[in-house]
Design a protein around this motif. Structure first.
Motif, PDB file in Angstrom:
ATOM      1  N   ARG A 194       0.840  -1.202   0.000  1.00 14.38           N
ATOM      2  CA  ARG A 194       0.000   0.000   0.000  1.00 14.38           C
ATOM      3  C   ARG A 194       0.872   1.249   0.000  1.00 14.38           C
ATOM      4  O   ARG A 194       0.846   2.069   0.915  1.00 14.38           O
ATOM      5  CB  ARG A 194      -0.931  -0.001   1.207  1.00 14.38           C
ATOM      6  N   GLU A 196       2.291   4.799  -2.055  1.00 15.39           N
ATOM      7  CA  GLU A 196       1.541   5.908  -2.638  1.00 15.39           C
ATOM      8  C   GLU A 196       1.087   5.598  -4.064  1.00 15.39           C
ATOM      9  O   GLU A 196      -0.082   5.778  -4.408  1.00 15.39           O
ATOM     10  CB  GLU A 196       2.383   7.180  -2.620  1.00 15.39           C
ATOM     11  N   GLY A 199      -1.179   2.423  -4.104  1.00 15.32           N
ATOM     12  CA  GLY A 199      -2.366   2.735  -3.308  1.00 15.32           C
ATOM     13  C   GLY A 199      -3.318   3.648  -4.045  1.00 15.32           C
ATOM     14  O   GLY A 199      -4.544   3.436  -4.037  1.00 15.32           O
ATOM     15  N   ASN A 200      -2.777   4.674  -4.701  1.00 14.38           N
ATOM     16  CA  ASN A 200      -3.627   5.580  -5.489  1.00 14.38           C
ATOM     17  C   ASN A 200      -4.267   4.844  -6.657  1.00 14.38           C
ATOM     18  O   ASN A 200      -5.432   5.089  -7.002  1.00 14.38           O
ATOM     19  CB  ASN A 200      -2.808   6.762  -5.998  1.00 14.38           C
ATOM     20  N   ALA A 203      -7.102   2.805  -5.316  1.00 21.44           N
ATOM     21  CA  ALA A 203      -8.229   3.676  -4.962  1.00 21.44           C
ATOM     22  C   ALA A 203      -9.022   4.067  -6.208  1.00 21.44           C
ATOM     23  O   ALA A 203     -10.258   4.112  -6.183  1.00 21.44           O
ATOM     24  CB  ALA A 203      -7.719   4.915  -4.234  1.00 21.44           C
ATOM     25  N   LYS A 204      -8.319   4.344  -7.299  1.00 18.90           N
ATOM     26  CA  LYS A 204      -9.005   4.695  -8.542  1.00 18.90           C
ATOM     27  C   LYS A 204      -9.768   3.502  -9.115  1.00 18.90           C
ATOM     28  O   LYS A 204     -10.901   3.640  -9.592  1.00 18.90           O
ATOM     29  CB  LYS A 204      -8.009   5.215  -9.574  1.00 18.90           C
ATOM     30  N   ALA A 206     -11.008   1.087  -7.398  1.00 26.00           N
ATOM     31  CA  ALA A 206     -12.175   0.901  -6.529  1.00 26.00           C
ATOM     32  C   ALA A 206     -13.281   1.881  -6.890  1.00 26.00           C
ATOM     33  O   ALA A 206     -14.455   1.502  -6.998  1.00 26.00           O
ATOM     34  CB  ALA A 206     -11.768   1.074  -5.067  1.00 26.00           C
ATOM     35  N   GLU A 207     -12.913   3.138  -7.096  1.00 29.32           N
ATOM     36  CA  GLU A 207     -13.908   4.154  -7.439  1.00 29.32           C
ATOM     37  C   GLU A 207     -14.553   3.861  -8.787  1.00 29.32           C
ATOM     38  O   GLU A 207     -15.779   3.956  -8.940  1.00 29.32           O
ATOM     39  CB  GLU A 207     -13.251   5.529  -7.452  1.00 29.32           C
ATOM     40  N   THR A 212     -14.853  -1.550  -2.781  1.00 36.11           N
ATOM     41  CA  THR A 212     -13.941  -1.030  -1.766  1.00 36.11           C
ATOM     42  C   THR A 212     -12.496  -1.194  -2.233  1.00 36.11           C
ATOM     43  O   THR A 212     -12.198  -1.989  -3.137  1.00 36.11           O
ATOM     44  CB  THR A 212     -14.122  -1.778  -0.437  1.00 36.11           C
ATOM     45  N   VAL A 213     -11.614  -0.450  -1.572  1.00 35.44           N
ATOM     46  CA  VAL A 213     -10.193  -0.576  -1.892  1.00 35.44           C
ATOM     47  C   VAL A 213      -9.714  -1.996  -1.591  1.00 35.44           C
ATOM     48  O   VAL A 213      -8.924  -2.574  -2.353  1.00 35.44           O
ATOM     49  CB  VAL A 213      -9.374   0.455  -1.096  1.00 35.44           C
ATOM     50  N   GLU A 214     -10.197  -2.568  -0.494  1.00 32.34           N
ATOM     51  CA  GLU A 214      -9.806  -3.942  -0.147  1.00 32.34           C
ATOM     52  C   GLU A 214     -10.232  -4.924  -1.237  1.00 32.34           C
ATOM     53  O   GLU A 214      -9.480  -5.848  -1.584  1.00 32.34           O
ATOM     54  CB  GLU A 214     -10.419  -4.345   1.193  1.00 32.34           C
ATOM     55  N   GLU A 217      -7.884  -4.485  -4.152  1.00 35.09           N
ATOM     56  CA  GLU A 217      -6.608  -5.141  -3.884  1.00 35.09           C
ATOM     57  C   GLU A 217      -6.707  -6.645  -4.077  1.00 35.09           C
ATOM     58  O   GLU A 217      -5.801  -7.274  -4.667  1.00 35.09           O
ATOM     59  CB  GLU A 217      -6.147  -4.818  -2.462  1.00 35.09           C
TER      60      GLU A 217
END
Length: 270
Positions: A194, A196, A199-200, A203-204, A206-207, A212-214, A217
């Motif tokens: 995780r 930067e 992780g980013n 997050a994208k 997931a969106e 979810t981010v999990e 992943e």
């Protein structure tokens, strides 16, 4: 094990966030005087404020410099001419989809060269400065933050994986060059973490997919790293722990090694 680095000065490149930040904070907790680095003064100042608030007893300073260039490295070492510990962490990747050889053929020279300048040459240039000084003192630690992608080349990031393999070659070669001096050189190979950048990206994902981010992943691991034994992303603190150990007095018999913190992704025993 009590790791005490209170008499040591540590340089950690690319350390305003991610794995570098985790390593810098771990070294500071072990008592080292830590010099962090980022490309812009704003990033460095923000990280320093946060780290000093979290670690009020630590000695932490920062230098803004773009280490992808020789000029940036010279700017850095002019402000930090000496160090006992060098963590060559700074690096990046260009995240892409992979649909076949056409995608690899489409990677432009500019991408290859940019990654080599940042991921490889930053560490070469900094090691060229600090290593002789460490040898002169009879003690030093250099750690290259490579990746499991160095030995598990990702086709979607062939250029990135190649630079990470190059880091292993540089770290092993430098370790042999300083054999018997009290200086060690090692590489650390994180797996999915995780950090930067990743992780980013998660997050994208997931969106974009309404999850979810999990869940994003887990989808990444299932599609691209199904051999993960921990079946999750590592944290930057977990990777930082290995880096701190490699920089410690206790790691004096470890040199020329590729230390994996990959969650078991790479399927070989050595």
């Amino acid at each position: 094990m009590q790791i005490d680095l209170s008499r040591r000065t540590a340089v950690v490149t690319g350390s305003t966030a991610g794995i570098g930040r985790g390593a810098a904070e771990g070294l500071a907790r072990a008592g080292a005087s830590v010099i962090i680095n980022g490309r812009t003064q704003a990033r460095v100042d923000e990280a320093l404020q946060q780290m000093r608030a979290a670690l009020p007893q630590a000695t932490i300073s920062g230098i803004a410099a773009d280490l992808a260039t020789a000029e940036g490295v010279n700017t850095f070492i002019a402000q930090a001419p000496d160090a006992d510990i060098l963590v060559n962490n700074v690096g990046t990747a260009f995240l892409r989809d992979y649909n076949g050889i056409e995608d690899i053929a489409a990677i432009p020279d500019e991408d290859w060269l940019a990654l080599f300048q940042l991921n490889v040459m930053s560490g070469v240039r900094l090691s060229r400065h600090y290593l002789p000084r460490m040898v002169g003192k009879g003690w030093g630690r250099v750690v290259f933050v490579s990746s499991e992608s160095a030995v598990n080349i990702p086709m979607e990031m062939l250029d990135y994986g190649t630079t990470k393999t190059a880091q292993l070659a540089v770290s092993r070669g430098l370790a042999e060059a300083v054999a018997g001096t009290g200086v060690t050189v090692n590489a650390v190979l994180p797996g999915p973490t995780r950090s930067e950048i990743l992780g980013n990206y998660m997050a994208k994902q997931a969106e974009d997919n309404g999850i979810t981010v999990e869940e994003a992943e887990q989808g990444f691991l299932q599609a691209l790293r199904p051999t993960s034994l921990i079946q999750r992303f590592a944290t930057v603190e977990e990777v930082g722990n290995m880096i701190v150990y490699a920089c410690s007095e206790q790691a004096s018999a470890t040199s020329g090694a590729a230390l994996r913190v990959d969650g078991g992704v790479v399927r070989f025993v050595a």
